[in-house]
Design a protein around this motif. Sequence first.
Motif, PDB file in Angstrom:
ATOM      1  N   HIS A   1       3.325   5.059  -5.269  1.00 62.04           N
ATOM      2  CA  HIS A   1       3.889   6.171  -4.488  1.00 62.04           C
ATOM      3  C   HIS A   1       2.823   6.754  -3.565  1.00 62.04           C
ATOM      4  O   HIS A   1       3.085   7.079  -2.393  1.00 62.04           O
ATOM      5  CB  HIS A   1       4.415   7.232  -5.451  1.00 62.04           C
ATOM      6  CG  HIS A   1       5.185   8.328  -4.788  1.00 62.04           C
ATOM      7  ND1 HIS A   1       5.732   9.386  -5.483  1.00 62.04           N
ATOM      8  CD2 HIS A   1       5.511   8.560  -3.481  1.00 62.04           C
ATOM      9  CE1 HIS A   1       6.343  10.188  -4.658  1.00 62.04           C
ATOM     10  NE2 HIS A   1       6.234   9.713  -3.430  1.00 62.04           N
ATOM     11  N   ALA A   2       1.604   6.880  -4.078  1.00 63.66           N
ATOM     12  CA  ALA A   2       0.536   7.504  -3.295  1.00 63.66           C
ATOM     13  C   ALA A   2      -0.047   6.566  -2.252  1.00 63.66           C
ATOM     14  O   ALA A   2      -0.463   7.009  -1.169  1.00 63.66           O
ATOM     15  CB  ALA A   2      -0.575   7.991  -4.231  1.00 63.66           C
ATOM     16  N   GLU A   3      -0.072   5.281  -2.536  1.00 67.54           N
ATOM     17  CA  GLU A   3      -0.769   4.347  -1.660  1.00 67.54           C
ATOM     18  C   GLU A   3       0.157   3.404  -0.888  1.00 67.54           C
ATOM     19  O   GLU A   3      -0.281   2.741   0.056  1.00 67.54           O
ATOM     20  CB  GLU A   3      -1.751   3.502  -2.496  1.00 67.54           C
ATOM     21  CG  GLU A   3      -2.800   4.336  -3.205  1.00 67.54           C
ATOM     22  CD  GLU A   3      -3.691   3.503  -4.120  1.00 67.54           C
ATOM     23  OE1 GLU A   3      -3.463   2.272  -4.193  1.00 67.54           O
ATOM     24  OE2 GLU A   3      -4.595   4.076  -4.754  1.00 67.54           O
ATOM     25  N   GLY A   4       1.422   3.343  -1.288  1.00 74.60           N
ATOM     26  CA  GLY A   4       2.314   2.364  -0.677  1.00 74.60           C
ATOM     27  C   GLY A   4       3.091   2.859   0.516  1.00 74.60           C
ATOM     28  O   GLY A   4       3.817   2.070   1.152  1.00 74.60           O
ATOM     29  N   MET A   5       2.977   4.150   0.854  1.00 77.07           N
ATOM     30  CA  MET A   5       3.704   4.709   2.007  1.00 77.07           C
ATOM     31  C   MET A   5       2.998   5.967   2.474  1.00 77.07           C
ATOM     32  O   MET A   5       2.226   6.578   1.731  1.00 77.07           O
ATOM     33  CB  MET A   5       5.156   5.017   1.621  1.00 77.07           C
ATOM     34  CG  MET A   5       5.305   6.140   0.604  1.00 77.07           C
ATOM     35  SD  MET A   5       6.985   6.298  -0.007  1.00 77.07           S
ATOM     36  CE  MET A   5       7.157   4.776  -0.926  1.00 77.07           C
ATOM     37  N   THR A   6       3.272   6.360   3.705  1.00 76.27           N
ATOM     38  CA  THR A   6       2.675   7.585   4.238  1.00 76.27           C
ATOM     39  C   THR A   6       3.502   8.787   3.818  1.00 76.27           C
ATOM     40  O   THR A   6       4.660   8.655   3.401  1.00 76.27           O
ATOM     41  CB  THR A   6       2.588   7.540   5.765  1.00 76.27           C
ATOM     42  OG1 THR A   6       3.928   7.530   6.306  1.00 76.27           O
ATOM     43  CG2 THR A   6       1.851   6.287   6.235  1.00 76.27           C
ATOM     44  N   LEU A   7       2.902   9.966   3.981  1.00 79.61           N
ATOM     45  CA  LEU A   7       3.617  11.198   3.663  1.00 79.61           C
ATOM     46  C   LEU A   7       4.815  11.373   4.584  1.00 79.61           C
ATOM     47  O   LEU A   7       5.886  11.828   4.155  1.00 79.61           O
ATOM     48  CB  LEU A   7       2.668  12.391   3.796  1.00 79.61           C
ATOM     49  CG  LEU A   7       3.285  13.772   3.550  1.00 79.61           C
ATOM     50  CD1 LEU A   7       3.798  13.885   2.118  1.00 79.61           C
ATOM     51  CD2 LEU A   7       2.263  14.878   3.845  1.00 79.61           C
ATOM     52  N   GLU A   8       4.664  10.971   5.839  1.00 79.27           N
ATOM     53  CA  GLU A   8       5.773  11.102   6.784  1.00 79.27           C
ATOM     54  C   GLU A   8       6.941  10.210   6.387  1.00 79.27           C
ATOM     55  O   GLU A   8       8.100  10.638   6.411  1.00 79.27           O
ATOM     56  CB  GLU A   8       5.286  10.741   8.196  1.00 79.27           C
ATOM     57  CG  GLU A   8       6.367  10.908   9.274  1.00 79.27           C
ATOM     58  CD  GLU A   8       5.870  10.532  10.649  1.00 79.27           C
ATOM     59  OE1 GLU A   8       6.634  10.701  11.618  1.00 79.27           O
ATOM     60  OE2 GLU A   8       4.724  10.047  10.759  1.00 79.27           O
TER      61      GLU A   8
END
Length: 480
Positions: free
Chosen positions: A406-413
């Motif tokens: 969740h933290a590394e596989g996608m951006t916050l946007e």
Amino acid sequence: MSSPSSIILAIARDEWRYWRRSSLAQTVFVIALALAAASVWVTQASMAHTTEQRQHMQSESKTAFEDQPDRHPHRMVHYGHYLFRAPPPLAALDPGIDGFTGNAIFLEGHRQNGATFADQKQSSGLTWLGTLTPAFVMQLLTPLLLIILGFGVMTREREAGTLDFLKVQGVSPLVLIGGKGIALMGAGLVVLMPLIIGGLVTLAQGAAVLPVAMFLLSYLLYLAVWCAIVLWVSTLASTNSTSFSGLIAIWVLLCLVVPRIASNSASVLEASPGKLETDFAVLKKLREMGDGHNASDPAFKALKDNLLAQYDVDSVKQLPINFRGIVAQKSEADLTKVLTEFAEQSMAQQQAQALIARSFGWLSPMIAIQNASMKLAGTDLENYQRFMREAEAVRFDFVQSLNKLHAEGMTLEQDANKYQSAAAKKAATVSADNWQILEDFHFTPLSAPQRVANSVMALVQLFFAGAVLLVCIVIAGRRV
């Protein structure tokens, strides 16, 4: 003149000849052997099927998880995963508490679930039929059959007038009691044979030699205690009816009443909070930690400030990692710490209650053999709690692996806009290749030396009962 040992053996042979001529004794032997043999065979077959079924379901659960399509990692946290506990080999002879505690756990984020699929909870109202295991037969029914077989071993001699004749012939009462005792123990060994065969089968299935040997020794000692009880009462009683009624009263007291008193005493002396009370206490503590699904929760302000300072950026949007995923990791770690704290408190209370109940083994050999049997089989409270702890460790690693995605596989946007459109929803997913995070789970009970060490107190209780009864028999024999 014959030696005392030869006289004792002659008396034992004579007792066996009497039982061969007695239709009641023959019926008792047939019933005892049939129950013991059937319980061993049925339980072995059932346990083999259960083990295979659980291994299949474990594989199916893992396959179902890994076959999921591209998803948001947090969706997979809530999709969850099952763990199944395969029973140890000796569980085929004594399932212990496994039938009541359950054998599977559903692992998911934000929760520590209890074990489910307990056999006794899913059975019909005739639950006692489901407990006709080798341990149940040996612990509860075999003493009753020994009583029916041997209640008259001494009173019969007294009522027939042969006791005085034997004394005139120079046969002391203690020698006579010794011969009767050998005969009774021989009967106990015959009934024990199916259990011995079952123990040898568990060795072929991978059971350690030391626990199996101690398991069989404990039941041999337990039957010796009951043979001593039968001898003692039959020596003291003046008639067959008095001996039989006295032995039945002792059986009811030691096998039914004292175990119930032990259970109730443990619940009263070591009271534990109810489920609702515990759930409310957990919820109250979790509310103080913030909502892991809301990255804007004030509880995570310190985490946010530390990350901004660490990466030298001005906002969470500039972080090279997804702040929502970091919050999920932090929240899960804090939540697990609280849940584990309450779980350990509950386990400590269970252990305290078990200690109180087990202390009644000094009064009832039934309680002593139950404890020794379950500990040696690896189906006691300690092994169940070991399973719960191992399952929780798997759950935490499983959830945190997904939170890391969740933290590394996608951006916050991407994460924040996942509900804006179908394309945005697809962008906020990770490849299904990432679901290959589950390792094969194989629960291992306590080691063989540890199980034997844990059973020492119960074995001492059985030895103590045997020693006390031996003294009582000697005193009673001298008074004949």
